[in-house]
Design an enzyme around this catalytic site. Structure first.
Site, PDB file in Angstrom:
ATOM      1  N   ARG A 131      -3.681  -8.757 -20.714  1.00  0.00           N
ATOM      2  CA  ARG A 131      -4.616  -8.424 -21.785  1.00  0.00           C
ATOM      3  C   ARG A 131      -3.982  -7.506 -22.834  1.00  0.00           C
ATOM      4  NH1 ARG A 131      -7.574  -3.954 -21.654  1.00  0.00           N
ATOM      5  NH2 ARG A 131      -9.474  -5.033 -22.256  1.00  0.00           N
TER       6      ARG A 131
ATOM      7  N   ASP B 176      -9.361   1.388 -24.860  1.00  0.00           N
ATOM      8  CA  ASP B 176      -9.889   1.306 -23.504  1.00  0.00           C
ATOM      9  C   ASP B 176      -9.731   2.625 -22.759  1.00  0.00           C
ATOM     10  OD1 ASP B 176     -10.712  -1.288 -23.611  1.00  0.00           O
ATOM     11  OD2 ASP B 176      -8.886  -2.122 -22.750  1.00  0.00           O
TER      12      ASP B 176
ATOM     13  N   PRO C 173       0.809  -1.221   0.000  1.00  0.00           N
ATOM     14  CA  PRO C 173       0.000   0.000   0.000  1.00  0.00           C
ATOM     15  C   PRO C 173       0.841   1.270   0.000  1.00  0.00           C
ATOM     16  CG  PRO C 173      -0.092  -1.079   2.145  1.00  0.00           C
ATOM     17  CD  PRO C 173       0.587  -2.027   1.214  1.00  0.00           C
TER      18      PRO C 173
ATOM     19  N   GLU D 287       1.932  -7.751   9.255  1.00  0.00           N
ATOM     20  CA  GLU D 287       2.154  -6.322   9.467  1.00  0.00           C
ATOM     21  C   GLU D 287       2.930  -5.673   8.332  1.00  0.00           C
ATOM     22  OE1 GLU D 287       1.895  -2.633  11.305  1.00  0.00           O
ATOM     23  OE2 GLU D 287       0.844  -4.509  11.727  1.00  0.00           O
TER      24      GLU D 287
END
Length: 250
Positions: A154, A169, A89, A116
């Site tokens: 893809r 896209d 993150p 953690e």
């Protein structure tokens, strides 16, 4: 392309790797997909891969040894240096541009953490990239890894039935994609725009570009700041923004 995923839960990838676009790409030999349990590389009799953090604090930290050992055991092809990517993150936010960059690589290694966090030496001395799929925290890196793999695979030649699909896209052009319609031409009184039935491809291209600009203006005006726009398009957008009551700086 070869993609290896280091995870404590390889079973999570069985359905993902075997179904839909990823499954077809794997069957065609376009991509090799493998989930590896790095617990198998633990160097203790209990097969533990985590330990308490030095200095105290809550949670457990993934040990460096099993992760390093798993990556070093992958044996990449000669003259191929894998991109070793940490799901984290704290990492760089994953974007379509990043997907396009990674799609040019020959070998990707994705490390999925739990607990953690990671021993800092994994970040400093093993990985080449740290990626996040958004400003939130998940229980592990498996779902982010699946997201990145799907987004990258893809884009590989031969994966999609229509090679232009990935090019048009949303985000590939820096803008959101224009609206699509298919048969029937009228449904419950809602009709397909006449321009799409005209057969005039040049006019259709202009309409689609304008609709892409308008949709981006309405939903993600921040994307327009970096988009490559002509003077004519900027003028058109300024008028559209005024009609929509949207504040937009050219």
């Amino acid at each position: 392309m070869k993609i290896d995923v280091l995870t404590l839960f390889p079973e999570m990838f069985e359905g993902v790797f075997g179904a839909s676009i990823l499954g077809k790409a794997k069957d065609k030999g376009i991509v090799s997909l493998q989930a590896i349990n790095f617990r198998d590389y633990s160097n203790n009799k209990h097969n533990t891969v985590d330990d308490y953090p030095y200095g105290g604090g809550g949670g457990m930290v993934l040990k460096a040894e099993p992760v390093f050992a798993a990556v070093e055991d992958l044996k990449p092809e000669p003259n191929v240096k894998p991109r070793v990517i940490l799901m984290c993150p704290q990492g760089e936010t994953f974007t379509q541009k990043k997907a396009e960059e990674l799609a040019r690589e020959e070998h990707l290694v994705l490390i999925c953490g739990h607990y953690e966090g990671y021993d800092e030496r994994i970040r400093e001395y093993l990985v080449t990239d740290e990626l996040s799929i958004g400003d939130y925290v998940l229980t592990g890196g498996e779902i982010p890894a699946m997201t990145i793999i799907d987004s990258v695979v893809r884009l590989l030649p031969g994966v999609l039935g229509n090679e232009t699909s990935a090019v048009t896209d949303s985000y590939s052009t820096g803008l959101l994609e224009y609206p699509h319609y298919t048969r029937p031409a009228e449904y419950r009184g809602w009709e397909v725009p006449d321009i799409l039935l005209s057969g005039h491809h040049a006019n259709i291209d202009v309409w689609r570009r304008q609709q892409s600009l308008l949709r981006t203006l309405r939903r993600r005006p921040d994307l327009l700041e970096k988009a490559e726009l002509s003077d004519k398009e900027r003028k058109w957008l300024k008028e559209a923004a005024a009609q929509e009551g949207i504040e937009w700086k050219t």
